[in-house]
Design a protein around this motif. Structure first.
Motif, PDB file in Angstrom:
ATOM      1  N   PHE A   1     -65.323 -51.190  89.145  1.00  0.00           N
ATOM      2  CA  PHE A   1     -65.385 -49.868  89.783  1.00  0.00           C
ATOM      3  C   PHE A   1     -65.254 -49.825  91.214  1.00  0.00           C
ATOM      4  N   LEU A   2     -64.226 -49.196  91.919  1.00  0.00           N
ATOM      5  CA  LEU A   2     -64.139 -49.098  93.085  1.00  0.00           C
ATOM      6  C   LEU A   2     -65.447 -48.061  93.547  1.00  0.00           C
ATOM      7  N   VAL A   3     -66.034 -48.445  94.498  1.00  0.00           N
ATOM      8  CA  VAL A   3     -67.031 -47.502  95.042  1.00  0.00           C
ATOM      9  C   VAL A   3     -67.012 -47.323  96.432  1.00  0.00           C
TER      10      VAL A   3
ATOM     11  N   GLY B   1     -62.306 -37.317  88.157  1.00  0.00           N
ATOM     12  CA  GLY B   1     -61.476 -36.369  88.616  1.00  0.00           C
ATOM     13  C   GLY B   1     -61.658 -35.690  90.128  1.00  0.00           C
ATOM     14  N   TRP B   2     -62.112 -36.619  90.920  1.00  0.00           N
ATOM     15  CA  TRP B   2     -62.211 -36.508  92.472  1.00  0.00           C
ATOM     16  C   TRP B   2     -61.119 -37.019  93.032  1.00  0.00           C
ATOM     17  N   GLU B   3     -61.029 -36.863  94.436  1.00  0.00           N
ATOM     18  CA  GLU B   3     -60.039 -37.253  95.238  1.00  0.00           C
ATOM     19  C   GLU B   3     -60.388 -38.969  95.390  1.00  0.00           C
ATOM     20  N   PRO B   4     -59.233 -39.566  95.509  1.00  0.00           N
ATOM     21  CA  PRO B   4     -59.256 -41.097  95.531  1.00  0.00           C
ATOM     22  C   PRO B   4     -60.226 -41.630  96.595  1.00  0.00           C
ATOM     23  N   SER B   5     -61.015 -42.460  96.370  1.00  0.00           N
ATOM     24  CA  SER B   5     -61.784 -43.123  97.224  1.00  0.00           C
ATOM     25  C   SER B   5     -60.702 -43.799  98.432  1.00  0.00           C
ATOM     26  N   ALA B   6     -61.183 -43.457  99.955  1.00  0.00           N
ATOM     27  CA  ALA B   6     -60.525 -44.021 100.993  1.00  0.00           C
ATOM     28  C   ALA B   6     -61.194 -45.458 101.220  1.00  0.00           C
ATOM     29  N   ILE B   7     -60.335 -46.481 101.415  1.00  0.00           N
ATOM     30  CA  ILE B   7     -60.551 -47.731 101.482  1.00  0.00           C
ATOM     31  C   ILE B   7     -61.082 -48.064 102.840  1.00  0.00           C
TER      32      ILE B   7
ATOM     33  N   GLY C   1     -60.545 -46.838  89.837  1.00  0.00           N
ATOM     34  CA  GLY C   1     -60.928 -46.064  90.902  1.00  0.00           C
ATOM     35  C   GLY C   1     -61.756 -45.257  90.238  1.00  0.00           C
ATOM     36  N   LEU C   2     -63.344 -45.261  90.302  1.00  0.00           N
ATOM     37  CA  LEU C   2     -64.241 -44.482  89.920  1.00  0.00           C
ATOM     38  C   LEU C   2     -64.061 -42.954  90.327  1.00  0.00           C
ATOM     39  N   ALA C   3     -63.966 -42.667  91.450  1.00  0.00           N
ATOM     40  CA  ALA C   3     -63.726 -41.252  91.872  1.00  0.00           C
ATOM     41  C   ALA C   3     -62.677 -40.517  91.135  1.00  0.00           C
ATOM     42  N   GLU C   4     -61.282 -41.338  91.071  1.00  0.00           N
ATOM     43  CA  GLU C   4     -60.341 -40.699  90.465  1.00  0.00           C
ATOM     44  C   GLU C   4     -60.771 -40.320  88.946  1.00  0.00           C
ATOM     45  N   ARG C   5     -61.470 -41.432  88.133  1.00  0.00           N
ATOM     46  CA  ARG C   5     -61.720 -41.168  86.769  1.00  0.00           C
ATOM     47  C   ARG C   5     -62.367 -40.118  86.554  1.00  0.00           C
TER      48      ARG C   5
ATOM     49  N   THR D   1     -72.603 -44.746  96.555  1.00  0.00           N
ATOM     50  CA  THR D   1     -71.954 -43.560  96.835  1.00  0.00           C
ATOM     51  C   THR D   1     -70.575 -43.268  96.399  1.00  0.00           C
ATOM     52  N   LEU D   2     -70.101 -42.294  96.046  1.00  0.00           N
ATOM     53  CA  LEU D   2     -68.716 -41.691  96.046  1.00  0.00           C
ATOM     54  C   LEU D   2     -68.746 -40.383  96.727  1.00  0.00           C
ATOM     55  N   GLY D   3     -67.758 -40.113  97.711  1.00  0.00           N
ATOM     56  CA  GLY D   3     -67.845 -39.337  98.808  1.00  0.00           C
ATOM     57  C   GLY D   3     -69.389 -39.170  99.251  1.00  0.00           C
ATOM     58  N   LYS D   4     -70.029 -37.820  99.133  1.00  0.00           N
ATOM     59  CA  LYS D   4     -71.357 -37.747  99.593  1.00  0.00           C
ATOM     60  C   LYS D   4     -72.318 -37.770  98.416  1.00  0.00           C
ATOM     61  N   GLN D   5     -71.832 -37.904  97.116  1.00  0.00           N
ATOM     62  CA  GLN D   5     -72.688 -38.149  96.018  1.00  0.00           C
ATOM     63  C   GLN D   5     -73.193 -39.455  95.676  1.00  0.00           C
ATOM     64  N   THR D   6     -74.600 -39.361  95.427  1.00  0.00           N
ATOM     65  CA  THR D   6     -74.979 -40.633  94.948  1.00  0.00           C
ATOM     66  C   THR D   6     -75.307 -41.008  93.304  1.00  0.00           C
ATOM     67  N   PHE D   7     -74.721 -41.973  93.012  1.00  0.00           N
ATOM     68  CA  PHE D   7     -74.723 -42.234  91.608  1.00  0.00           C
ATOM     69  C   PHE D   7     -75.549 -43.747  91.237  1.00  0.00           C
ATOM     70  N   GLY D   8     -75.957 -43.840  90.080  1.00  0.00           N
ATOM     71  CA  GLY D   8     -76.650 -45.041  89.740  1.00  0.00           C
ATOM     72  C   GLY D   8     -76.061 -45.265  88.522  1.00  0.00           C
ATOM     73  N   ILE D   9     -76.217 -46.905  88.133  1.00  0.00           N
ATOM     74  CA  ILE D   9     -75.845 -47.499  86.718  1.00  0.00           C
ATOM     75  C   ILE D   9     -77.044 -48.325  86.525  1.00  0.00           C
ATOM     76  N   ASP D  10     -77.378 -48.746  85.223  1.00  0.00           N
ATOM     77  CA  ASP D  10     -78.241 -49.471  84.905  1.00  0.00           C
ATOM     78  C   ASP D  10     -77.925 -50.918  85.401  1.00  0.00           C
TER      79      ASP D  10
END
Length: 164
Positions: free
Chosen positions: A94-96, A70-76, A64-68, A17-26
């Motif tokens: 990638f920071l997630v 174009g989203w707000e940076p992820s809070a650690i 920072g994947l969220a920043e890449r 997840t990044l924020g409230k969105q779910t992503f996936g990678i191979d």
């Protein structure tokens, strides 16, 4: 007289997840999942490159994947982690916000990304709905829509060269 049956999964994805969105990678691109560790900052790199980290003697950039995207940076926080991946023969982290699961899917389940007038929409390789597990072990049959990232389309290679 045997019939060929479709395999339960012909590829595996790592969901996060990044924020409230779910992503996936191979899963094939994933090298490892690491706990968050503050990277060493670098001067004169794009703001989404958090710095570099040492991975068993190899220096890798941490993005920072969220920043890449174009989203707000992820809070650690305690569940923040780094997905170390291989992109075009180079390694990057990638920071997630949180890693969720490893899920088997069939390629026929992947739907194409909608055509939207946005440069960043091209980083979405497709969408797939997956069944999710709740913390109590029950399954949500409605599932979650997962955006599958095209790692090479993130256009990081020139930035990775700068950071490495």
């Amino acid at each position: 007289m045997t019939t060929k049956t479709e395999t339960a999964s012909d590829c595996k994805i790592v969901t996060f997840t990044l924020g409230k969105q779910t992503f996936g990678i191979d899963m094939g691109a994933l090298i490892e999942i690491r706990e968050w560790d503050e990277p060493t900052p670098l001067p004169n790199v794009p703001t989404f490159i958090k710095g570099v980290s040492n991975l068993r003697g190899n220096v890798i950039p941490v993005v920072g994947l969220a920043e890449r995207l174009g989203w707000e940076p992820s809070a650690i926080h305690a569940r923040s982690c780094i997905l170390v991946v291989s992109i075009a023969g180079k390694q990057a982290g990638f920071l997630v916000d949180e890693v969720n699961d490893i899920v088997g899917i069939t390629r026929s389940e992947i739907q194409p990304a909608p055509e939207v007038e946005s440069i960043e929409s091209s980083v979405i390789d497709g969408l797939v709905r997956i069944t999710t597990r709740a913390k109590d072990g029950t399954r949500d049959e409605n599932g979650t829509m997962v955006l599958l990232l095209d790692l090479e389309a993130l256009s990081l290679t020139k930035h990775l060269d700068l950071a490495a």
